[in-house]
Design an enzyme around this catalytic site. Sequence first.
Site, short mmCIF file in Angstrom:
data_model
loop_
_atom_site.label_atom_id
_atom_site.label_comp_id
_atom_site.label_asym_id
_atom_site.label_seq_id
_atom_site.Cartn_x
_atom_site.Cartn_y
_atom_site.Cartn_z
N ASP A 250 -21.77 -14.84 14.56
CA ASP A 250 -21.64 -14.21 13.24
C ASP A 250 -20.61 -13.08 13.35
OD1 ASP A 250 -22.22 -13.06 10.62
OD2 ASP A 250 -24.04 -14.26 10.65
N HIS A 273 -17.25 -14.34 13.38
CA HIS A 273 -16.80 -14.37 11.98
C HIS A 273 -15.84 -13.21 11.70
CE1 HIS A 273 -20.42 -16.98 10.45
NE2 HIS A 273 -19.73 -17.55 11.42
#
Length: 445
Positions: A250, A273
């Site tokens: 993430d 991310h």
Amino acid sequence: MSCCNVRGGRQYYSIISIVLLLLAFVSPLKCLAKRHELELDLPISSYKPHSKTFNVFLYGATGDGTTDDSKAFKAAWKAACLVPRATVEIPSGFTFLTKPITLEGPCMPQLILQIDGTLVAPPAVAKSKRLQWINIKWLHDFTLQGSGSVDGQGFVLWNSSEIHHIEKETKDESSVRPTILRFYKCYNVTIHGIQIINSPQCHLKFDNSIGIIIRNISISSPKDSPNTDGIHLQNTYDVEVKHSDIGCGDDCVSIQTGCSNVHIHHIRCSPSHGISVGGLGRGNSLACVSNISVENILVQNALSGVRIKTWQGGIGSVKNVSFSNVRVDHVDTPIVIDQYYCNKKWCRNKTDAVAISEVMYRGISGTYSFEPVHIACSDSMPCTGVALEDIKLSLVNETEDRREAFCWNSYGESQGLLQPSSVGCLERTTKTIKALTKSHNDSCY
Ligand SMILES: *[C@@H]1O[C@H](CO)[C@@H](O)[C@H](O)[C@H]1NC(C)=O
Ligand SMILES: *[C@@H]1O[C@H](CO)[C@@H](O)[C@H](O)[C@H]1NC(C)=O
Ligand SMILES: *[C@@H]1O[C@H](CO)[C@@H](O)[C@H](O)[C@H]1NC(C)=O
Ligand SMILES: *[C@@H]1O[C@H](CO)[C@@H](O)[C@H](O)[C@H]1NC(C)=O
Ligand SMILES: *[C@@H]1O[C@H](CO)[C@@H](O)[C@H](O)[C@H]1NC(C)=O
Ligand SMILES: *[C@@H]1O[C@H](CO)[C@@H](O)[C@H](O)[C@H]1NC(C)=O
Ligand SMILES: *[C@@H]1O[C@H](CO)[C@@H](O)[C@H](O)[C@H]1NC(C)=O
Ligand SMILES: *[C@@H]1O[C@H](CO)[C@@H](O)[C@H](O)[C@H]1NC(C)=O
């Protein structure tokens, strides 16, 4: 801002200062000081007795990787906590299994947690529905260091259908899996050297803290591990993250509401991310983020490079954010502002929005695979003072499905090199925009 209890912190700090002062007077340093009058003017912190080491083996740890050593950890911590400049030692060459544990202050200043061995969570910790595995709170002037690693054994749930089941029931994906290391109300903390791996959720999280330095650490979880943020900051300010290597499933670094004065530099995010401010304003909440600077970083193999995301309906503001000298390599969308952030197919558009202003991108270069720039600002609250300067992005694979740069309701200046040319999509600021933003109720200050 629902920020930290600074006053309480200062009171405590002065108590510690008095204790230290007393120590200084009963010590041999007093005589030294008498001989050299000038040295009395040195700050109290220059008084350094021999540091004392509290090895967890002396408190009953087994280090066999299967017996629960958390009692021994707590005992060593309690003893070290009473002594200034103490070190809790977790020796190298051994694996220590501990259940969820809270290591709390107040402790005497300059406490060190030295992790040279390996700490492992029981595999079931991923299913424990706890918020954190190692919870560190109420500390001042604390260092976490060493050449060892902290392993959250998150894989138990990463791949399981069970997690989707639990998440459906509780309707909150973040409430079921623990963060590996969480700091709460801590001031002046330094973390360096250690490796943090395989978290069930966030790897390293700070809540309501001030004065954090993170350097030379490594964080690692696979690209497909869900919600495994690298470093997660909320209601925390005066933060420096540098010279570290972060790979996770993430956000590499996630900056949430109540954060200010955060400086991130010389780090690598791969995979991840990217660096992310938000999602802010969820459930019509107030969000305040300011003075964020990200520079000299490499983002590789990521969903986005540098991103700001807000939900429809929030209030507050994101102000004065700069991203400079960012290298991207195989990143889907390197530059993102998304004020329509939504975790479903669609979310209702609302009139309130977290206002975004003074966001600078300078020297963003490398390769992307989907869309070079995506700046989608709210219909009712346009983004203002956005600057794009020297952007040089090229498509990884010319034949792939791809989009041109996109700007919506975003005002500012583009200058210098802009490649591809669609990147120059900001609108120039107009008088109507100034009038609109002026009437915004910024409850942050
Ligand atoms: C960074 O941390 C690693 C692992 O603990 C250590 O071997 C190395 O010496 C550290 N480097 C610096 C510059 O501190
Ligand atoms: C944190 O460090 C700063 C700078 O060294 C110092 O001014 C401040 O008093 C410290 N705060 C606490 C709570 O220890
Ligand atoms: C999930 O399982 C698949 C197949 O066994 C494996 O390839 C993948 O790496 C696993 N993902 C994670 C995050 O463990
Ligand atoms: C942001 O920086 C400015 C200028 O240094 C300072 O005046 C302001 O107080 C900072 N904001 C916060 C919330 O600390
Ligand atoms: C913006 O933030 C930086 C720190 O990132 C700070 O040095 C600067 O003073 C701030 N500028 C304003 C106008 O607040
Ligand atoms: C919300 O507003 C955006 C921008 O005007 C628009 O593209 C989008 O379709 C709207 N979404 C919904 C669900 O109405
Ligand atoms: C580029 O795209 C083509 C068509 O989608 C694909 O066959 C090829 O493997 C891709 N090359 C790279 C380097 O990704
Ligand atoms: C601004 O919004 C806050 C929070 O919703 C509210 O308490 C305050 O009264 C508002 N101020 C103005 C001037 O509208």
